[in-house]
Every structure is written in C-alpha cells, then in structure tokens.
Design an enzyme around this catalytic site. Structure first.
Site, short mmCIF file in Angstrom:
data_model
loop_
_atom_site.label_atom_id
_atom_site.label_comp_id
_atom_site.label_asym_id
_atom_site.label_seq_id
_atom_site.Cartn_x
_atom_site.Cartn_y
_atom_site.Cartn_z
N ASP A 1 -7.74 -7.58 0.07
CA ASP A 1 -6.79 -7.84 1.15
C ASP A 1 -7.52 -7.57 2.45
O ASP A 1 -8.43 -6.74 2.51
CB ASP A 1 -5.59 -6.89 1.08
CG ASP A 1 -5.91 -5.53 1.67
OD1 ASP A 1 -5.59 -5.31 2.87
OD2 ASP A 1 -6.50 -4.69 0.98
N GLY B 1 -11.08 3.55 0.78
CA GLY B 1 -11.97 4.31 1.66
C GLY B 1 -13.28 3.62 1.95
O GLY B 1 -14.25 4.25 2.38
N ASP C 1 0.86 -1.18 0.00
CA ASP C 1 0.00 0.00 0.00
C ASP C 1 0.90 1.24 0.00
O ASP C 1 2.13 1.13 0.00
CB ASP C 1 -0.98 -0.04 1.18
CG ASP C 1 -0.26 -0.04 2.52
OD1 ASP C 1 0.97 0.15 2.55
OD2 ASP C 1 -0.93 -0.23 3.54
N SER C 2 0.30 2.40 0.01
CA SER C 2 1.07 3.63 -0.14
C SER C 2 1.59 4.17 1.18
O SER C 2 2.44 5.06 1.21
CB SER C 2 0.19 4.70 -0.78
OG SER C 2 -0.81 5.10 0.16
N GLY C 3 1.06 3.66 2.27
CA GLY C 3 1.41 4.20 3.58
C GLY C 3 0.41 5.22 4.08
O GLY C 3 0.37 5.52 5.28
N PHE D 1 -2.91 5.24 4.44
CA PHE D 1 -3.97 4.81 5.34
C PHE D 1 -3.44 4.69 6.78
O PHE D 1 -4.09 5.12 7.73
CB PHE D 1 -4.55 3.48 4.87
CG PHE D 1 -5.73 3.01 5.67
CD1 PHE D 1 -7.00 3.53 5.43
CD2 PHE D 1 -5.57 2.07 6.68
CE1 PHE D 1 -8.09 3.10 6.18
CE2 PHE D 1 -6.66 1.65 7.43
CZ PHE D 1 -7.92 2.16 7.18
#
Lengths: 379, 379
Positions: free
Chosen positions: A268, A218, A93-95, A97
C-alpha cells in the site's frame, strides 16, 4: 492456534509468488497494490475509477476514521463499504502508525497508547483490544494488529523494546480477534527496525502466535532502499510460506518490483495519488514531471500505447497547463493515471510470475524506466 | 449589416422562450445553462460528467486563458476543444470583467484597457480588437464584445460613460469579427447599470449595430434581485426577438427561473461548482448545507427520486463526512450533483415552455424550494 488459510498460491517464480486471497468482500489477486483511502475517500478519485483501474482492495486508516466520523457511527451506517460505496475488500491499519506521526502528546504504556486527536484535541486511548474493536466496527476484511513503529535511525535498545512490545500486543490482538466472523482476517506485523536479528526474532515470534497473514512494518521510513530490501530478506523466509506477506507503506514502482522479487504479496502507498497531486505521472518511461516547461507545447499523450484512456488520450500540454494552473482536474487526472499505472504494473507482474518469466520482466521493466521519457518535440 | 441568424425559436409561453442555437461545434438547447470552465477546466469535474449532466455548452474565461497558457499556444494546439477535450460548443467572455475584478494597476482609455497580469505581473493591453483576436485564436463558437462593467452602486455619470464606451467598443468588435468563418458568432453586451433609460439606450444601440445574439451584462454584481429583474424587463423587449438573449453571470436557480420568465435564453454561473466546493447541494428541496450536523447519521441520499446517480445513491452521512474532512471527493461529488441539478432544471424549464405550462411549473418549483429539505431523521 492455527487460523484458517484464505490464501491460495497459484504460481511461484524464484522467490516471487502470485496467488489469490479470498475475503468476505471479494478476491484479491496478488501481488496486489492497495490504494490508500485515508479518511474513507481516495483523494481525487471516484471509487469506480479505483475499481476500473484494476484495484481489488483498498486501505483505510483506522486513526482517521475512529476520530472522524467515528467507528461506532460507521458501524451504525452499515460498515465502511456501505458508508463509502467502495464495493470490494478493505484492509485497515491499526491506527498505531498515525498516532506516532500525527498526534500530539502521545503517551505509550504496556497497556495502550494515549494521544490527543489532531482534529478536536480530545484525549483518546488506543489499546490492541480497542484497535481490533474499531477495525471490526468498521467492517474491515483484513485487520492489522496494533504495533509500535520506531522512526529510523534509532538506538538498538529502542528498536528491541518496541519490537518486543509489538509481539506482546500481537498476542493480545489475536485474542481480541477470536470472536470475529469467519472469513475476516488478522495480520501480525514484523518489527525490528534495521537490525537483522531483531527482524528474525519478530518474524519467528509472530509465526509462533499464528495469523492469517503477516506484514513487514517499520520500513520505508527514511532508510536506504538497500536496508529495506535486506530486512525483507531476513524476515520473509521465516514467515509461513502459505500465508500472504504484506510490505506496509511501500512504495515506488522500483521498490515494489524489488520486494515482489523477494516474496512480498501485498503493498500500500499514498505515492501514486500524492505525486499525482504534485504534478508527477508514473509511466513505463519512469516518473514524468508535468510541471516541466518541455511539456507546454507538446500535443502528445503521456503514453500512446497505454491501456488507460486518460494516459493515452490527454495531451501533455493540457496536463502541464492544469498542473501549472493548480486546477483540481490536473490532480484528478494524474491520480487516476498513476493508480492505473500501478495496477497495470501489478497485472504485468502477476502475468510474468504465472508464465515463469519474472526475471526477464524485472530486467526489462527496469531498463525502460532507466531509459526515461520520450525525447522532447523538436522545437 | 444584419448578421446570419443561427437561433431557431421552437416555442414561446408568455415571454418565456425555448429554442435551439446552432454552433460550429454542435447545437444548444435553450434556455441553456453554461457551466464555467475558467482556465480551460471545470473545477472538480471531468468533461464527460459535464456532458452527461446535460450541458450543451460551456464557458471559458478569455482573461485567464490569454495569460495562461496563452491564446497563440492554444491556437497552435488546435483550439480550446482540441486542447481541453471538451467536445461541444464553447462561449468565451471578452476578458473585460476579469480585468476589472482580478488585475492590478489597470488603466482604461478609449483605445483599450491595460493591466498587469495577476500571474506574472507583466503588462498586457486588451483592446476590443485584441479581445476578438484572442477569442478567435481560442476557437470560441460564441465570442463576446469587450465592454466596461461598472460595479454597483455607482454614479449615473460613470454608468453612462461606461455604457457609451461599451457601445463604441461594440462597433469596433463587430468590425474585428467581420473576417470570422461562417457559423461563428459574436454577441453584443447591454450595459447601463441600474438605470432604465441607460439600459434602453444600450439595447437599442446594440440592436442598431446588429449582432448574432445579445447579452445583458453588469448585473448580479451586488444589486437586489428586484433591480436585476427590472433591468431585464427594460432591455429584453428592445432586443431583436429572433436572436438569443444571454444574462451574464446569473445565477441561483431562483434567478434563472425569474429571468427565463422575462425572456432570457442563456445563463452562466460559477455558483453550482463554487457552492459544491463549500458543501452546499442544489436540489428540488432548495439548497442543502451538507456541513450541518443533522446529516451526520443520515443514511438517506439527497433526493431518492433524482435521475442523477450520485444524488440518488450517496448517503447524506457520507457527503457530510467528506465535506467536514475537506476531502476532494466531497467537492467533486457536490459539483457534479449541482451541475446535474442545474441542467435538470433547464430541461424541465424547456419542457414546460414547449408544453405551454411554464407558469404552473414556475409556481410549483418555487413552492418546492420554499418548502425546504425533507425532515431530519427522528433521533
């Protein structure tokens, strides 16, 4: 600019799809469930069990890994696969969240989000460009754009602002990814909260920019399941048909079945391992709480027809004892049992779609869950 | 009355011995190390790993099992092997040691010890007869007599009183065991603290009563290693040569080597799993603390010549990361690595005795431990 497509659709059944996504570290059969290995490890499982259970791909959390042991360190050690020993595709993931949910004193600007590490309190800046850089250092097969995820319920103005910022960050992420080696992929993320019009704007905007695949983010953040499904129905049809669609952070077996029905290809979730640590097993009879006293004297396994040895061979009485005693082995066994059940479900879903019988499979599977567990032993 | 002998001496080398103990659930190669599965589970290991690491026999704790899930319940479920899935010999302690160390409000009389369960606060009575009954319900291959273990340092009068009580309880235990099925074994326990004369009295008294095997208890409870070794030297020669000798609760690899040299055949200890959970690996280079920063960037395994895959293949950097992050996988891997090292050591000890080169092996092994870990990577 259109990016190369590494996704091959094998069959569709209604809106449900089955296919194959090819990554530098191997192929992923879809619909796919990605177990979550937060900090470079799967809680309670060996990597070989993750694989044996039928997982093609796992997810790593950029936020955790960039703080400890550090992206540059992992790169120097040969990347995530070499570092962890997981031999297969990895999505990170992008970090974003986790910055929102775990860190203190975060500050959001057009440029980036800054926060204090929950480990050592140091100030860290995460921009779309740095997020991509970190994910490339980690060696992710699939990187995610940095986005802003708003907790629901929220004001429309907040949801719209975050969605628009996420779109601008999507463009910056794509530019930062331009020099990535061939075969590696970048996914954009649809935002827009629980507002149909914003979900549509986001999906169309991302499709315009062009990504290897598209995530819907989201959701599964506290809203009712009906809202989640409605948002999928708004967004999914506007995303390019030939690209994979990934519903982030979802979910229960029920959620997965309903999302596949609406055209989702990837999932996931921490649920199978987290619930395993709390004494809950996922089975074709639905969720079973092993802590319940009805299992204390029950020599029967969770499911004598399961293809997974621990599910078929270990008694409910022993699992109950391990859970009640707080033994690590209980968490290990139930995490393994749950990942195996999730992957069995995904295989059955793929088979049903390929055979064109997904609707029947959907109804039958839900009926079995609704029927619940086998009757207790006559006492 | 002389009990049947199930122990066969294969070779001796000085005072060190190697042999084979035959139990209803399989053979045990001695000197043997028994990993401790306190409450019917090995912390952080699957039973198949315990076996693959080379363990012939494991230890279960009567105190924990009688309180939860209960001896009668385990008996109804087919005994400990059937209940846990461990397919092999199991030795159970008498419960006495844990009563002393874990429970509140214990009261000792000639008849029994009574205490409150640390789980639910209920009052429980444990007599020599009830301890044997519980161990027979569990289906232990080797049962231990109930004894009183005195924490050192202690007054001579206290040590003597406890030793004499333990001797009387030994007789009662043997009577309670008379109706056990053939092949099952009962061991007496030498007490006497750190006082040579009392150890001798205890050993001779037990040999007079006659058991299948003999344990030396009440050591490794805080006294210096030299005292422990001196007490073994007092007791072991007075125990029947043809019966197995078990040193309870010991110990470090160093302790084991020194006790084997003095004629001990069996050991149990929580050290390999407990230290594994705390980030310490046992290796031929001695104990290695993976928490240490020197491992953070080190791609080398713990021991590239090890026969155990995790020891040979997993990087120190990854183990360091797992330990620092508190990941379950770190505890799982280090527990497995440590049990495998202990069992490898036992195999090497058995081989050295069989070949008559135990003295050389003893010196060489200690020299390697003393030399310590491989040099850090040049930074």
């Amino acid at each position: 600019m259109t990016l190369p497509n590494h996704f091959e659709l094998i069959a569709t059944d209604g809106t449900a799809r089955t296919g194959r996504l090819t990554t530098p570290n191997g192929a992923v059969r879809t619909p796919a469930f990605m177990p979550v290995g937060t900090a470079g490890a799967m809680k309670g499982l060996y990597w070989r069990e993750v694989r044996e259970a039928g997982s093609d791909i796992v997810l790593g959390n950029t936020y955790h890994l960039m703080l400890r042991p550090g992206a540059e360190r992992i790169a120097a050690l040969g990347g995530l696969q070499r570092f962890t020993g997981w031999q297969g595709p990895m999505l990170t993931d992008s970090g974003g969240f986790q910055v929102m949910s775990l860190s203190e004193l975060r500050k959001l600007s057009e440029h980036a989000v800054t926060f204090r590490s929950h480990i050592d309190g140091l100030k860290v800046e995460l921009s779309p460009e740095r997020s991509i850089e970190v994910q490339r250092l980690l060696g992710s097969d699939i990187a995610m754009q940095l986005d802003e995820c708003v907790r629901l319920p929220a004001e429309r103005s907040d949801i719209e602002r975050a969605m628009q910022l996420s779109l601008r960050w999507a463009e910056r992420s794509k530019r930062a990814f331009e020099t990535a080696a061939p075969g590696y992929m970048l996914f954009g993320i649809v935002q827009g909260g629980d507002i149909a019009a914003l979900r549509q704007t986001s999906a169309l905007g991302l499709a315009d920019i062009g990504f290897h695949g598209y995530a819907i983010g989201g959701l599964a953040v506290g809203e009712p399941q009906a809202v989640m499904l409605a948002m999928i129905e708004e967004a999914a049809p506007l995303l390019p048909d030939d690209r994979p669609r990934y519903l982030m952070g979802v979910g229960t077996p029920e959620d997965i079945l309903d999302a596949v029905k609406r055209g989702i290809d990837m999932f996931d979730c921490v649920l199978p391992t987290r619930n395993g640590r709390h004494g809950v097993a996922f089975t074709r009879f639905g969720a079973i709480n092993l802590r319940n006293a009805r299992h204390a004297d029950d020599p029967r396994p969770l499911d004598e027809e399961s293809n997974w040895p621990s599910t078929r061979e270990i008694s409910r009485a022993y699992l109950h004892h391990l859970v009640r005693s707080g033994e690590t082995l209980g968490a290990m066994l139930l995490s393994e049992i749950n990942i195996a059940y999730y992957q069995r479900l995904m295989q059955d879903i793929r088979d049903a779609i390929a055979k064109g019988i997904f609707s029947d499979f959907y109804e039958l599977t839900r009926a079995k869950w609704a029927r619940g567990d086998i009757a207790p032993l006559a006492g």
